[in-house]
Design an enzyme around this catalytic site. Sequence first.
Site, short mmCIF file in Angstrom:
data_model
loop_
_atom_site.label_atom_id
_atom_site.label_comp_id
_atom_site.label_asym_id
_atom_site.label_seq_id
_atom_site.Cartn_x
_atom_site.Cartn_y
_atom_site.Cartn_z
N GLY A 85 0.80 -1.22 0.00
CA GLY A 85 0.00 0.00 0.00
C GLY A 85 0.82 1.26 0.00
O GLY A 85 0.49 2.23 -0.68
N GLY A 94 1.02 -7.20 2.67
CA GLY A 94 1.39 -8.33 3.51
C GLY A 94 1.18 -9.66 2.81
O GLY A 94 2.00 -10.58 2.92
#
Length: 415
Positions: free
Chosen positions: A360, A384
Amino acid sequence: MTVKTLEDLLAEGVEGRGVLVRSDLNVPLDNGQITDPGRIVASVPTIRALVEAGAKVVVTAHLGRPKGTPDPALSLAPVATRLAAELGRNVQLAGDVVGQDALARSEGLTDGDVLLLENIRFDPRETSKDDAERAKLAAALVELVGDDGAFVSDGFGVVHRKQASVYDVAKLLPHYAGTLVAAEADVLARLTESTDRPYAVVLGGSKVSDKLAVIEALAPKVDTLVIGGGMCFTFLAAEGLSVGSSLLQEEMIDTCKGLLDRYADVIHLPRDIVVADSFSADAESKVVPCHEIPDGWLGLDIGPESVQRFAVLLTAARTVFWNGPMGVFEFEKFAEGTRGVAEAIATATGKGAFTVVGGGDSAAAVRALGIAESDFSHISTGGGASLEYLEGKTLPGISVLDDAEGAALNASEEA
């Protein structure tokens, strides 16, 4: 893998059917205002395709970490407004997750309608470690789309989580990979199975500990591993340098020494740093060699010489994966390192390289710095999850979509 996709579901027909979509709408907010709508925009193609095919679409997503209780500051209300604008149609927002309002609104849906449930993490069962608790929430979600409903997993940013709306729902409904999840899985498979060489990886961000596993997994496989961001200072300390007041994980210094010993020909660290006398946008700053960081000053970006050196490596690569900014790009005077690396990767794309921006913060940096997303082969939404995939870990939210592997998982859990 035997995973059905959105295209398979549309071919089967969805007109008049309820479809539960797990999206990743976890966008950054500043006083209730969305500062980067990237994940909303990325979620639109799957939802739009279902709407246009006549489905009754129920979207579930999370925002932040409300810890299992309603938090007005983390309501999906601003997300609903922006999603409606992107879709060009009304999006209802339920006042709860699976309560009376959600159930009443879902029962009133007509073909092509969209209902967004309130933040799924307002319900503690979403993230429960208790399989039975998650299963109860999953069953309540299924009730919102009916017995002939379907589940579309389109939030790649959460597929590494064994959560009710990601994993358990897929065990109760016919399940499909949405456009976003299917694309992400294909891209990451390419990064691990069929990479063109030279293969370069750029890692930034604040902590070495957050990226240690992916460094261990990728260092033996890549030609170049560039390290910047706050995590570079622990590596510099491992080389015996003083890093002033820069971010430092002292407990990771010995680990970094070991990595530098094993992969000296692969790991590339900055040679100069932009340091500041305080952590602020208007701090006094200067460029210094890495071995001359003054006491009391902290590094907030990589320097121009480092950008130039890294650009030579990156523009020569045929495959590039980038995760993590090179500095505090949110402050204009400390954004040039991130900009320079992004532009080098974009140049590699133009020369025919396969380039992936993962995470992000990196994706937000690209947009904040005004660099066209089309300058990269792929902008990932799953930070992640992407890293865990590259580490070689099994992602529960992907495995459960695999009909063959899902059967094995069910048999194992029942045993």
